[in-house]
Design a protein around this motif. Structure first.
Motif, PDB file in Angstrom:
ATOM      1  N   ASN A   1       0.843  -1.194   0.000  1.00 47.07           N
ATOM      2  CA  ASN A   1       0.000   0.000   0.000  1.00 47.07           C
ATOM      3  C   ASN A   1       0.875   1.239   0.000  1.00 47.07           C
TER       4      ASN A   1
ATOM      5  N   GLY B   1      -5.728  -3.390   3.764  1.00 47.07           N
ATOM      6  CA  GLY B   1      -4.858  -2.225   3.567  1.00 47.07           C
ATOM      7  C   GLY B   1      -3.911  -1.921   4.706  1.00 47.07           C
ATOM      8  N   ALA B   2      -3.359  -2.942   5.354  1.00 49.94           N
ATOM      9  CA  ALA B   2      -2.410  -2.691   6.447  1.00 49.94           C
ATOM     10  C   ALA B   2      -1.013  -2.483   5.866  1.00 49.94           C
ATOM     11  N   ILE B   3      -0.416  -1.331   6.138  1.00 51.12           N
ATOM     12  CA  ILE B   3       0.954  -1.157   5.658  1.00 51.12           C
ATOM     13  C   ILE B   3       1.877  -2.089   6.460  1.00 51.12           C
TER      14      ILE B   3
ATOM     15  N   GLY C   1       7.213   1.038   0.288  1.00 48.96           N
ATOM     16  CA  GLY C   1       7.631   2.368   0.705  1.00 48.96           C
ATOM     17  C   GLY C   1       8.410   2.329   2.015  1.00 48.96           C
TER      18      GLY C   1
ATOM     19  N   LEU D   1       7.455  -0.869   9.500  1.00 49.29           N
ATOM     20  CA  LEU D   1       6.575  -1.645  10.387  1.00 49.29           C
ATOM     21  C   LEU D   1       7.056  -3.075  10.590  1.00 49.29           C
TER      22      LEU D   1
ATOM     23  N   ASN E   1      11.009   7.999   0.189  1.00 52.21           N
ATOM     24  CA  ASN E   1      10.589   9.379  -0.109  1.00 52.21           C
ATOM     25  C   ASN E   1      10.329  10.156   1.177  1.00 52.21           C
TER      26      ASN E   1
ATOM     27  N   GLY F   1       8.907   9.513   3.968  1.00 50.86           N
ATOM     28  CA  GLY F   1       7.656   9.467   4.723  1.00 50.86           C
ATOM     29  C   GLY F   1       6.483   8.920   3.965  1.00 50.86           C
ATOM     30  N   TYR F   2       5.311   9.313   4.423  1.00 48.69           N
ATOM     31  CA  TYR F   2       4.049   8.754   3.960  1.00 48.69           C
ATOM     32  C   TYR F   2       3.484   9.582   2.811  1.00 48.69           C
TER      33      TYR F   2
ATOM     34  N   ILE G   1       1.666   8.857   0.222  1.00 52.17           N
ATOM     35  CA  ILE G   1       0.241   8.657  -0.106  1.00 52.17           C
ATOM     36  C   ILE G   1      -0.650   9.430   0.869  1.00 52.17           C
TER      37      ILE G   1
HETATM   38  C1  LIG Z   1      -1.240  -0.677   9.838  1.00 54.27           C
HETATM   39  C2  LIG Z   1      -1.526   0.607   9.145  1.00 54.27           C
HETATM   40  N1  LIG Z   1      -1.257   1.786   9.758  1.00 54.27           N
HETATM   41  C3  LIG Z   1      -1.481   2.953   9.109  1.00 54.27           C
HETATM   42  C4  LIG Z   1      -1.999   2.963   7.847  1.00 54.27           C
HETATM   43  C5  LIG Z   1      -2.253   4.274   7.104  1.00 54.27           C
HETATM   44  N2  LIG Z   1      -1.370   4.404   5.943  1.00 54.27           N
HETATM   45  C6  LIG Z   1      -1.762   4.022   4.718  1.00 54.27           C
HETATM   46  S1  LIG Z   1      -0.611   4.289   3.554  1.00 54.27           S
HETATM   47  C7  LIG Z   1       0.461   4.949   4.678  1.00 54.27           C
HETATM   48  C8  LIG Z   1       1.780   5.492   4.264  1.00 54.27           C
HETATM   49  C9  LIG Z   1       2.635   4.577   3.470  1.00 54.27           C
HETATM   50  O1  LIG Z   1       3.885   5.207   3.307  1.00 54.27           O
HETATM   51  P1  LIG Z   1       5.024   4.531   2.503  1.00 54.27           P
HETATM   52  O2  LIG Z   1       5.050   3.096   2.762  1.00 54.27           O
HETATM   53  O3  LIG Z   1       6.292   5.263   2.762  1.00 54.27           O
HETATM   54  O4  LIG Z   1       4.542   4.702   1.006  1.00 54.27           O
HETATM   55  P2  LIG Z   1       4.643   5.970   0.048  1.00 54.27           P
HETATM   56  O5  LIG Z   1       3.227   6.383  -0.239  1.00 54.27           O
HETATM   57  O6  LIG Z   1       5.423   7.036   0.733  1.00 54.27           O
HETATM   58  O7  LIG Z   1       5.318   5.464  -1.172  1.00 54.27           O
HETATM   59  C10 LIG Z   1      -0.103   4.934   5.947  1.00 54.27           C
HETATM   60  C11 LIG Z   1       0.569   5.460   7.168  1.00 54.27           C
HETATM   61  C12 LIG Z   1      -2.295   1.719   7.262  1.00 54.27           C
HETATM   62  N3  LIG Z   1      -2.818   1.614   6.053  1.00 54.27           N
HETATM   63  N4  LIG Z   1      -2.019   0.570   7.912  1.00 54.27           N
END
Ligand SMILES: Cc1ncc(C[n+]2csc(CCOP(=O)(O)OP(=O)(O)O)c2C)c(N)n1
Ligand SMILES: [Mg+2]
Length: 575
Positions: free
Chosen positions: A381, A406-408, A432, A438, A460, A462-463, A465
């Protein structure tokens, strides 16, 4: 026949096709783990924690058809619960075995560790009741019935199940039946099957623009062969939901693309909206997979098939099995049936051709060409999933993602499972930096078993998305920067190379060459600016923001800022 309960459980697990059990030891599951070590045991794969074990079992089951994990009661169980819930949401069959306190503790309600020390022995099982298709606390009296009932359920429902094995009964001897009968799918009611098939064939014959819409259901119930036959014979083109991406080859001349409501290509959106016969296979319109419910289908054109049901423009048929129904429909098509192959240029949007300029668009354009037939592609995700969803996959690829739950952090351990399930294939993970943090320690288990994925870590800062949804510059969307490429050597001192960093197209070419030639794991950190996004991402962010926070989100916040006293600290100080 006499057998110990542990050996009986092992035997039944083996007979339904469990080849690996992931997990973490604990004082309540040690006797069963000893059995796993025995010559006719099952391969135990120790993971760094139980959440990762649940994700690994999920990844394994998506390729192998079924997998398992073992935990120790309470602490281990609840750590694995989110992964089990994810498997339920996505339709993945996983058997979870909890090594539980001894039966005498259950009976005396003793205050013991790994419980709340309040005598409550129901709470953990109750949690799993909400997220699994069947559960049982095994006792010597119920072992045969309950183990067989729960394992039959995982085979039939293709959803996770949960068993508690008290520590003191693993070696209790019980009388067991020799045979374990797993009934094959129930046959359809012949009258209903014939009339449903007739009705569907008649609609398909009349339709001018029929189309199939497929979902993860096809993988869950292993319907690929039936559907390939159906598509090749009927010549009806198909689209997939993102949850079903890759269930049939995207290289097929009948593939129309990935459907996600208004987030699909305009041609596909129109094709589905105007079709006079849409045959849906287990389709679920979830917010994140339907362009936030922007899908549009003609209700009267809809045929909805489940595993044992069909609904044809609102008329419901129970007691029909999908495999039989698909074949029966084919048999009822007119003998001279033929349809022109629809031309779709381009069949899917794909990515822009790669350029010299360094950004996500260029990166994904190059990656699209790097994918090969039969790859296992795992998409985390974040920007990775959004970008990979747009790609047209070569023939034979499996696509693993978790778009509903959708759990990261899901994918890194899931790759451990996919690798063990299909070690002969090439596995590519795109993850990401935020997601990696995690569950990234599971890289150590991948290295420990000498597995060789190609991992692209998109750094990148951080988050991204989340920045596209809210808080572009807010600090809560930042993550700590790690020296990622050193991790393989840290997590496994036998590993010599510590990976590669990519900051431009030239370095990307070198990294891809390195990954192609390399014998071991390839770990490639790809760096982007925080607001560098792939195609499709901006629209995704806007749709999410509007759905989650309302139409005026952002604007209201800005208005509030504008109306706020300019020097808040000053006015506070005057009081
Ligand atoms: C367990 C969990 N915690 C929080 C989220 C909320 N969330 C969805 S996407 C995301 C960020 C992902 O960031 P990254 O892996 O760095 O991907 P990027 O978009 O930066 O490429 C978060 C915090 C989630 N989906 N699952
Ligand atoms: Mg990131």
């Amino acid at each position: 026949m006499n057998m110990t309960i542990g050996a009986f459980l092992l035997d039944r697990l083996r007979s339904i096709g469990v080849n690996r059990i992931y997990g973490v030891p604990g004082d309540f599951n040690l006797e069963f783990l000893e059995l796993l070590e025995s010559p006719d045991g099952i391969n135990f794969i120790g993971t760094c924690n139980e959440l990762n074990a649940s994700y690994a079992a999920d990844g394994d089951a998506r390729l192998s058809g079924l997998s398992a994990l073992i935990t120790t009661y309470g602490v281990g169980d609840l750590a694995a619960l989110p992964g089990i819930a994810g498997a339920y949401a996505e339709g993945v069959p996983v058997v979870m075995i909890s090594g539980s306190p001894p039966l005498h503790a259950f009976e005396s309600r003793a205050l013991i560790h790994h419980t709340l020390a309040d005598g409550n022995y129901d709470n953990v099982l109750n949690c799993f009741r909400e997220f699994t298709a069947a559960q049982a606390l095994i006792t010597p009296q119920n072992a045969v019935d309950e183990i067989e009932r729960v394992l039959r359920t995982v085979v039939r429902e293709k959803q996770p199940v949960y068993l508690q094995l008290p520590s003191d009964i693993c070696y209790s001897v019980i009388d067991v039946p020799q045979e374990f009968v797993i009934r094959s799918l129930p046959a359809s009611n012949p009258v209903r099957l014939a009339s449903a098939a007739e009705a569907i064939a008649e609609r398909l014959t009349r339709a001018s623009s029929p189309v199939l819409l497929l979902d993860g259901f096809v993988r869950q119930y292993n319907l690929q062969d039936n559907l390939s036959r159906f598509v090749e014979t009927s010549m009806i083109p198909f689209a997939t939901m993102s949850t079903g991406k890759g269930v049939l080859p995207e290289s097929s001349r009948h593939f129309l693309g990935m459907y996600a409501g208004k987030a699909s290509s305009p041609e596909l959106f129109e094709r589905i909206a105007t079709s006079d016969c849409v045959l849906c296979l287990g389709v679920r319109f979830v917010d994140s997979t339907s362009g936030w419910f922007s899908h549009s289908l003609n209700r009267n054109a809809l045929i909805d098939m489940g595993m044992f049901t069909a609904s044809i423009a609102g008329e419901f048929f129970a007691d029909v099995t999908v495999t039989e129904l698909l074949d029966a429909v084919l048999a009822k098509l007119p003998a001279n049936w033929s349809r022109p192959v629809e031309s779709h240029a381009p069949a899917d949007r794909g990515h822009s051709p790669c350029s010299e300029e360094w950004n996500q668009t260029a990166f994904w354009g190059r990656i699209e060409k790097f994918l090969e037939q039969d790859d296992v592609i795992v998409a985390e995700n974040g920007t990775s999933l959004v970008a990979l969803n747009r790609m047209r996959l070569p023939a034979g690829c499996d696509y693993v993602s978790q778009p509903v739950w959708g759990a990261i952090g899901y994918t890194l351990p899931a790759v451990l499972g996919t690798l063990l399930a299909a070690p002969e294939r090439r596995h590519l993970l795109f993850i990401g930096d935020g997601s990696f943090q995690l569950t990234g320690q599971e890289l150590s288990t991948i290295l420990r078993h000498g597995l060789k994925p190609i991992i692209f870590l998109l750094n990148n800062a951080g988050y991204t998305i989340e920045r596209m949804i809210y808080g572009e510059r807010s600090s809560y969307n930042d993550v700590a920067n790690w020296d990622y490429v050193k991790l393989p050597a840290v997590l496994n001192p036998r590993v010599k190379s510590s990976g590669m960093v990519v900051t431009d197209m030239k370095e990307l070419e070198q990294a891809l060459e390195f990954a192609t030639e390399r014998e071991g794991l390839s770990f490639i950190e790809v760096r982007f600016e925080p607001m560098d996004i792939p195609e499709g991402m901006e629209a995704f962010g806007k749709m999410t923001m509007r759905y989650d926070y309302g139409r005026w989100a952002g604007e209201e916040r800005e208005r509030e800022h504008a109306n706020a006293p300019s020097d808040i600290s000053g006015s506070m100080g005057n009081k």
